[in-house]
Design an enzyme around this catalytic site. Structure first.
Site, short mmCIF file in Angstrom:
data_model
loop_
_atom_site.label_atom_id
_atom_site.label_comp_id
_atom_site.label_asym_id
_atom_site.label_seq_id
_atom_site.Cartn_x
_atom_site.Cartn_y
_atom_site.Cartn_z
N ASP A 169 15.57 25.34 14.53
CA ASP A 169 15.30 24.98 15.91
C ASP A 169 13.94 25.50 16.40
O ASP A 169 13.53 26.61 16.07
CB ASP A 169 16.42 25.55 16.79
N GLU A 281 13.38 16.20 14.64
CA GLU A 281 13.36 15.97 16.08
C GLU A 281 12.02 16.44 16.62
O GLU A 281 11.50 17.50 16.20
CB GLU A 281 14.49 16.75 16.75
#
Length: 495
Positions: A169, A281
């Protein structure tokens, strides 16, 4: 995924002792595995198979009896890796456009509670149990491998036998790619927020022109004339309206996001060099200003032109998405923002919209689930930590007072990089037991404790873990009850 557990027969069930986690028991390709907890709280893997060859890769002790071999092994990184190989659904895999949720777990303890919530909701929501930002790993003294391994043991303990994800992340540096790829992540959130230019939001036309001319156009594999010709006057037809890009919005968009695109592409290319099966992402959610529809179009179109194959995009939505509390802002305005960004994602993709800082934003979940038609990723992180503190408050109020005192003393350092509106002066400095029990229900104390995790774990880690481990059933149920409220609004849209 084709791998499925075998049906458990009476003989397999009889193997379990009083200290086993019964949900963990699973048989696959003729071998039965489960997790046990000893009297001193240490967890161990136990497995029974036909011969020692089925335990290749595990490090432990084996003993033969009645034509079977029994393995007892510690929950080490080596054995987590071997378990992922033996039970392939525990190996992180890609979810594509299917509805997914990132749970986040700063402690490495919460996954069984996350699994309970998923089972309670019973929808086709795909879980990313292994998820933590590099920033959080540093504050928690964890490594990428710790994050993956803890999620493996937690999912196994709770009896999760469906696919799992793994999100590296908010990656900001090239070396972050190397470290997380080595750990086995399959979902990479590229977050070049430091390269986004906030001055471009309000700069005058002359300043925007200077910024655009000074961009690294070679790094963007383009030039100003070509870029302008490509986008100025472009029309994107959406389901309810059309967006026409004028020169001012196009130039302001590239001035604002151009440097971040070049940096993101450098990270993406570094990742592609690894040759691993993964998905990406692109995130700009932690920037100062909302992502306008025209900016969404320019950013995504440029990433596509440059060759980035991404599965989801996390814009900065309108309003305030602060840590650990409800959405702050005009909910009708947010609904329209969700709708137009979702329409753009369908027109230019399809790709998922990703909602970051998604913890405890209950009013937003039905809106984004409907707007995206389930093509969405919800990302939570610190809320599992915040809810874990309820266990401390319930079982050791004196320790919780010490935790609160440290969180208040270190708040100015802890709050850096977070958007918060709490007022520490409104928090009682010597709370009664009743006030301690309510600390996680009040915005001010919840946010102060939410962002204080690094300092708190540094000072009180062993004492905190002792309480959590002694009260793990309470901990799991608190987490499960909390996450059911997050997951339920997505259930009817999950795909």
């Amino acid at each position: 995924m084709s791998a499925r557990p075998d049906e458990l027969g009476p003989s397999a069930t009889a193997l379990l002792g009083d200290r086993a986690y019964p949900e963990s028991q699973v048989s696959y390709e003729g071998t039965t595995y489960w997790l046990e907890r000893s009297g001193d709280g240490v967890k161990r893997l136990v497995a029974v198979g036909d011969d020692e060859s089925v335990f290749r890769g595990f490090v432990g002790t084996t003993q033969g009896s009645d034509g079977k071999v029994r393995l007892v092994a510690e929950t080490t990184p080596e054995n987590a890796l071997a378990l992922r190989s033996a039970l392939p659904w525990l190996q992180p895999s890609r979810f594509g456009l299917h509805t997914s949720v990132g749970f986040g777990d700063r402690l490495g303890l919460a996954t069984p509670g996350h699994v309970r919530a998923l089972k309670a909701v019973g929808a086709a929501i795909n879980p990313v149990f292994a998820q933590q930002s590099v920033r959080e790993m540093g504050r928690c003294h964890r490594t990428p491998r710790n994050v993956v391994d803890d999620a493996t043991w937690g999912a196994f303990q709770a009896g999760w036998t469906k696919p799992v994800g793994g999100d590296a992340d908010h990656l900001e540096q090239l070396e972050d790619i190397d470290d997380t790829a080595a750990a086995g992540f399959v979902f990479y959130t590229l977050d070049p927020k430091a390269e986004v230019d906030p001055e471009a939001e309000h700069a005058d036309a002359a300043a925007i022109q200077r910024k655009v001319e000074e961009l690294d156009w070679a790094g963007l594999d383009s030039d100003l004339a070509t870029f302008t010709k490509t986008y100025v006057g472009r029309r994107v037809d959406l389901e309810r309206e059309a967006i026409e890009l004028d020169e001012e919005s196009v130039l302001r968009a590239i001035a604002k996001y151009g440097p971040s695109l070049a940096h993101a592409m450098a990270m993406y290319r570094r990742l592609m060099e690894k040759g691993i099966d993964c998905e990406v992402e692109f995130a700009v959610d932690e920037t100062d200003y909302p992502t306008k529809p025209a900016e969404h179009i320019v950013v995504v179109s440029e990433l596509q032109r440059l060759g980035m194959d991404f599965v989801s995009f996390a814009p900065r939505f309108v309003g305030r998405f602060e840590k650990g509390v409800e959405y702050i802002g005009d909910i009708d305005e947010l609904q329209r923002d969700f709708e137009i960004h979702a329409e753009i994602a369908r027109a230019l993709g399809p790709y998922k919209l990703s909602l970051h800082s998604g913890s405890d934003k209950y009013s937003t979940y039905p809106l984004i689930a409907e707007a995206t038609k389930g093509v969405v990723h919800l990302k939570t992180a610190g809320t599992s930590w915040a809810e874990a503190l309820r266990v401390i408050a319930n079982n050791d109020p004196d320790l919780m007072r010490e935790v609160l005192e440290l969180a208040l003393d270190s708040f100015e350092a802890n709050r850096k990089s977070y958007h918060l509106s709490c007022d520490p002066t409104r928090i009682p400095t010597d709370p009664t037991d009743d006030e301690v029990a309510r600390l996680m229900d009040v915005v001010d104390s919840r946010q102060v404790l939410h962002v204080g995790y690094g300092a708190i774990l540094e000072e009180f880690g062993p004492r905190l873990y002792q309480v959590w481990n002694a009260n793990e059933e309470e901990h799991y149920q608190i987490i499960a009850d909390h996450f059911v409220k997050h997951l339920a609004p997505f259930a009817s849209y999950a795909l």
